[in-house]
Scaffold this motif. Structure first.
Motif, mmCIF file in Angstrom:
data_model
loop_
_atom_site.group_PDB
_atom_site.id
_atom_site.type_symbol
_atom_site.label_atom_id
_atom_site.label_comp_id
_atom_site.label_asym_id
_atom_site.label_seq_id
_atom_site.Cartn_x
_atom_site.Cartn_y
_atom_site.Cartn_z
ATOM 1 N N LEU A 121 0.757 -1.072 -0.219
ATOM 2 C CA LEU A 121 0.330 -0.149 -0.094
ATOM 3 C C LEU A 121 0.549 0.825 -0.005
ATOM 4 C CD1 LEU A 121 -3.219 -1.087 2.634
ATOM 5 C CD2 LEU A 121 -2.920 -1.229 0.228
ATOM 6 N N ASP A 122 1.897 1.062 -0.237
ATOM 7 C CA ASP A 122 3.759 2.121 -0.184
ATOM 8 C C ASP A 122 2.547 2.630 -1.883
ATOM 9 O OD1 ASP A 122 4.169 1.885 2.697
ATOM 10 O OD2 ASP A 122 6.180 1.184 1.834
ATOM 11 N N LYS A 123 3.310 4.471 -1.387
ATOM 12 C CA LYS A 123 3.688 4.504 -3.048
ATOM 13 C C LYS A 123 4.709 4.257 -3.577
ATOM 14 C CE LYS A 123 5.515 9.432 -0.990
ATOM 15 N NZ LYS A 123 6.523 8.860 -1.693
ATOM 16 N N ASP A 124 5.783 4.585 -2.821
ATOM 17 C CA ASP A 124 6.468 3.516 -3.415
ATOM 18 C C ASP A 124 7.102 1.979 -4.111
ATOM 19 O OD1 ASP A 124 8.086 6.313 -3.552
ATOM 20 O OD2 ASP A 124 8.988 5.387 -1.436
ATOM 21 N N TYR A 125 5.624 1.884 -3.520
ATOM 22 C CA TYR A 125 5.650 0.272 -4.223
ATOM 23 C C TYR A 125 5.469 0.179 -5.558
ATOM 24 C CZ TYR A 125 3.991 -4.678 -4.550
ATOM 25 O OH TYR A 125 3.334 -6.681 -4.679
ATOM 26 N N PRO A 126 6.410 -0.453 -6.559
ATOM 27 C CA PRO A 126 5.929 -0.537 -7.627
ATOM 28 C C PRO A 126 3.883 -0.586 -8.790
ATOM 29 C CG PRO A 126 7.409 -2.138 -7.709
ATOM 30 C CD PRO A 126 6.848 -1.803 -6.082
ATOM 31 N N GLU A 127 3.928 0.075 -9.802
ATOM 32 C CA GLU A 127 2.585 0.301 -9.734
ATOM 33 C C GLU A 127 1.769 -1.261 -10.395
ATOM 34 O OE1 GLU A 127 -0.831 2.604 -9.431
ATOM 35 O OE2 GLU A 127 0.862 2.757 -8.393
ATOM 36 N N ARG A 128 2.801 -1.039 -10.930
ATOM 37 C CA ARG A 128 2.526 -2.308 -12.425
ATOM 38 C C ARG A 128 2.230 -3.849 -10.922
ATOM 39 N NH1 ARG A 128 5.879 -0.260 -15.714
ATOM 40 N NH2 ARG A 128 5.283 0.772 -17.741
ATOM 41 N N LEU A 129 2.496 -3.496 -10.232
ATOM 42 C CA LEU A 129 2.778 -5.090 -9.608
ATOM 43 C C LEU A 129 1.270 -4.770 -8.082
ATOM 44 C CD1 LEU A 129 4.548 -7.657 -9.088
ATOM 45 C CD2 LEU A 129 5.859 -6.228 -7.348
ATOM 46 N N LYS A 130 1.093 -3.794 -7.847
ATOM 47 C CA LYS A 130 0.373 -3.354 -7.451
ATOM 48 C C LYS A 130 -1.465 -3.990 -8.053
ATOM 49 C CE LYS A 130 1.017 0.655 -5.277
ATOM 50 N NZ LYS A 130 0.791 2.705 -4.621
ATOM 51 N N HIS A 131 -1.049 -4.359 -9.397
ATOM 52 C CA HIS A 131 -2.293 -4.731 -10.321
ATOM 53 C C HIS A 131 -2.551 -5.971 -10.034
ATOM 54 C CE1 HIS A 131 -3.505 -0.503 -10.835
ATOM 55 N NE2 HIS A 131 -1.996 -0.252 -11.186
ATOM 56 N N CYS A 132 -1.350 -6.569 -9.174
ATOM 57 C CA CYS A 132 -1.234 -8.099 -9.181
ATOM 58 C C CYS A 132 -1.590 -8.450 -8.361
ATOM 59 C CB CYS A 132 0.168 -8.573 -9.973
ATOM 60 S SG CYS A 132 0.924 -8.147 -11.161
ATOM 61 N N PHE A 133 -2.482 -9.608 -8.177
ATOM 62 C CA PHE A 133 -3.596 -10.043 -6.684
ATOM 63 C C PHE A 133 -2.922 -10.800 -6.433
ATOM 64 C CE2 PHE A 133 -3.220 -14.011 -9.871
ATOM 65 C CZ PHE A 133 -3.709 -14.920 -8.886
ATOM 66 N N ASP A 134 -1.526 -11.551 -6.576
ATOM 67 C CA ASP A 134 -0.665 -12.288 -5.951
ATOM 68 C C ASP A 134 0.508 -11.463 -6.139
ATOM 69 O OD1 ASP A 134 0.096 -12.327 -8.650
ATOM 70 O OD2 ASP A 134 0.837 -14.753 -8.018
ATOM 71 N N GLY A 135 1.083 -10.832 -5.851
ATOM 72 C CA GLY A 135 2.452 -9.449 -5.571
ATOM 73 C C GLY A 135 2.269 -9.786 -4.543
ATOM 74 N N PRO A 136 3.370 -9.281 -3.957
ATOM 75 C CA PRO A 136 3.749 -9.847 -2.672
ATOM 76 C C PRO A 136 3.107 -8.670 -1.538
ATOM 77 C CG PRO A 136 5.794 -9.954 -4.489
ATOM 78 C CD PRO A 136 5.021 -9.041 -5.494
ATOM 79 N N LEU A 137 3.699 -8.840 -0.749
ATOM 80 C CA LEU A 137 2.812 -8.345 0.211
ATOM 81 C C LEU A 137 3.682 -7.571 0.646
ATOM 82 C CD1 LEU A 137 0.854 -7.853 2.833
ATOM 83 C CD2 LEU A 137 1.984 -9.313 4.172
ATOM 84 N N LEU A 138 5.239 -7.719 1.150
ATOM 85 C CA LEU A 138 6.240 -6.880 0.963
ATOM 86 C C LEU A 138 7.172 -6.797 0.325
ATOM 87 C CD1 LEU A 138 6.739 -4.520 3.580
ATOM 88 C CD2 LEU A 138 8.087 -6.863 4.839
ATOM 89 N N LEU A 139 7.647 -6.333 0.005
ATOM 90 C CA LEU A 139 8.829 -6.062 -1.271
ATOM 91 C C LEU A 139 10.245 -5.867 -0.924
ATOM 92 C CD1 LEU A 139 9.584 -7.295 -3.805
ATOM 93 C CD2 LEU A 139 8.921 -5.195 -5.537
ATOM 94 N N PHE A 140 11.145 -6.061 -0.731
ATOM 95 C CA PHE A 140 12.587 -5.981 -0.142
ATOM 96 C C PHE A 140 13.554 -4.990 -1.462
ATOM 97 C CE2 PHE A 140 11.051 -9.337 3.008
ATOM 98 C CZ PHE A 140 11.052 -8.580 3.982
ATOM 99 N N ASN A 156 19.733 1.698 -6.670
ATOM 100 C CA ASN A 156 19.095 2.782 -7.194
ATOM 101 C C ASN A 156 17.725 2.853 -7.684
ATOM 102 O OD1 ASN A 156 21.251 4.259 -5.407
ATOM 103 N ND2 ASN A 156 22.583 3.760 -6.585
ATOM 104 N N ILE A 157 16.501 2.425 -7.387
ATOM 105 C CA ILE A 157 15.678 1.892 -8.372
ATOM 106 C C ILE A 157 14.558 3.065 -8.679
ATOM 107 C CG2 ILE A 157 13.761 0.801 -8.671
ATOM 108 C CD1 ILE A 157 15.595 -1.780 -7.310
ATOM 109 N N ASP A 158 14.478 3.851 -9.896
ATOM 110 C CA ASP A 158 12.964 4.449 -10.611
ATOM 111 C C ASP A 158 12.200 4.296 -11.051
ATOM 112 O OD1 ASP A 158 11.739 6.511 -10.635
ATOM 113 O OD2 ASP A 158 13.134 7.858 -11.583
ATOM 114 N N LEU A 159 11.486 3.246 -11.196
ATOM 115 C CA LEU A 159 10.270 2.689 -12.344
ATOM 116 C C LEU A 159 9.204 3.833 -12.316
ATOM 117 C CD1 LEU A 159 9.995 -0.663 -10.773
ATOM 118 C CD2 LEU A 159 11.441 -0.243 -12.070
ATOM 119 N N LYS A 160 9.040 5.585 -11.544
ATOM 120 C CA LYS A 160 7.813 5.964 -11.940
ATOM 121 C C LYS A 160 8.320 6.339 -14.110
ATOM 122 C CE LYS A 160 6.919 7.736 -7.328
ATOM 123 N NZ LYS A 160 7.785 6.506 -7.062
ATOM 124 N N ASN A 161 7.131 6.617 -14.454
ATOM 125 C CA ASN A 161 7.434 6.749 -15.752
ATOM 126 C C ASN A 161 8.243 6.113 -16.492
ATOM 127 O OD1 ASN A 161 5.126 8.961 -14.714
ATOM 128 N ND2 ASN A 161 6.924 9.765 -13.983
#
Length: 366
Positions: free
Chosen positions: A85-104, A108-113
């Protein structure tokens, strides 16, 4: 996510048989991870789809004790935990029903836009597969995509090394905790990957190394990306699992065709034959199917009346203007320019708005 919440999130991850989709359902019902542990089992069993086998061990105090130890590891190593539910959690992964509850996350990762694709394939890559992978990344490099893979032998590490060579962001999705690297021989690439991107995993530092972890890891590779690209695969293998997961997420899948009798082409040929993947012959196919070239043209920039072209670009432009749309290989041959270089020049010309890619590795003047 508040720091106090993290221990309860980790504790939910630690509950056996619970799974990410069920854990998310419980959190949404109870209101928070902590509230899940305070809720009565009888109440949770009234939730649709929640059975006793999934939550019978929920109140075992060992989960919170284990979570506390893992939290100490996270805090001591600079790992960034990303709650779904974090804003920094990868957006596309949020739409996956079985996406990780918590991702580690580490690096230096930036997936925005960003344009994001996954490149996977056999660990027993042929010279042809490696050459295709390197050329594909080179052809795509002017569009600055993020390259996702599994940091494994063969096509995976080839894609990530090519991304680093072209100064593209690349992310390795691991099938183990961030306290180790597998295969160990790839430890020499860790620093360069972290400098140009980083690593994701949903495994703990205490998780036992297991081959089944790779299958679980593949959902992250598929879920992060707009499209999954399979470059060489036998009849069975993890790459086909990743492609299947990507299809289940309604993401695009591409496969590189090969000769019918080649063992490392059978998986790709099967994906194409069964219409589970688009045929991939070069970067133009990806750009066309994902509408990346349209995105470039939609930028609010006034079109230049006079575009400056390099000498070799002028040569390619003149050939296309005279002959109409043509395949990359024939363009390169007629202009006496190596195919590898011609592909890069044509992509630069596309960004300048003077040529456009078409399916089948074709190009034409705009």
């Amino acid at each position: 996510m508040y720091p106090s919440d993290l221990q309860f999130i980790l504790a939910l991850q630690h509950v056996p048989n619970l799974g990410d989709a069920t854990a998310k359902k419980l959190i949404r019902h109870a209101g928070s991870p902590e509230a899940v542990f305070k809720e009565k089992i009888a109440t949770l069993l009234k939730i649709d789809g929640i059975g006793n086998s999934k939550i019978s061990e929920l109140h075992d105090p060992e989960h919170l004790r284990a979570a506390e130890k893992e939290l100490e590891f996270i805090n001591s190593t600079g790992i960034k935990p990303l709650y779904f539910l974090d804003k920094d959690y990868p957006e596309r992964l949020k739409h996956c029903f079985d996406g990780p509850l918590l991702l580690f996350q580490k690096g230096n990762i930036d997936l925005k836009n960003k344009k994001v694709i996954s490149i996977v394939g056999t660990r027993k890559a042929t010279n042809h597969g490696i050459a295709f992978c390197e050329e594909l990344v080179a052809e795509l490099s002017p569009l600055n995509p993020v390259i996702i893979s599994g940091f494994a032998y063969g096509i995976d590490i080839c894609a990530q090394k090519a991304a680093v060579n072209h100064k593209l962001q690349t992310i390795g999705c691991l099938a183990h905790g961030l306290n180790q690297i597998y295969p160990r021989v790839h430890s020499k690439y860790v620093k360069s990957v972290e400098e140009n991107g980083g690593f994701y995993t949903d495994f703990w530092s205490t998780d036992a190394f297991d081959r089944n972890n790779f299958l679980k890891r593949n959902r992250i590779i598929a879920g992060l990306s707009e499209a999954t690209i399979v470059i060489e695969s036998a009849e069975k293998g993890g790459s086909l699992v990743t492609a299947d997961i990507a299809n289940s997420y309604n993401r695009e899948v591409f496969a590189v065709p090969g000769r019918p009798l080649d063992s490392q082409s059978k998986g790709c040929n099967m994906l194409i034959k069964s219409q589970q993947a688009h045929v991939l012959t070069g970067a133009a196919d990806i750009i066309y199917m994902l509408n990346w070239q349209l995105e470039e043209k939609m930028k609010p920039v006034q079109k230049q009346l006079f575009v400056e072209l390099e000498e070799e670009e002028k040569k390619l432009y003149g050939f296309l203007k005279e002959n109409g749309k043509e395949q990359l290989d024939l363009i390169a041959l007629n202009c006496s320019i190596p195919t590898f270089k011609a592909a890069t020049l044509l992509l630069n010309m596309e960004l300048k708005g003077v040529v456009r890619p078409l399916p089948g590795k074709l190009f034409e003047v705009v």
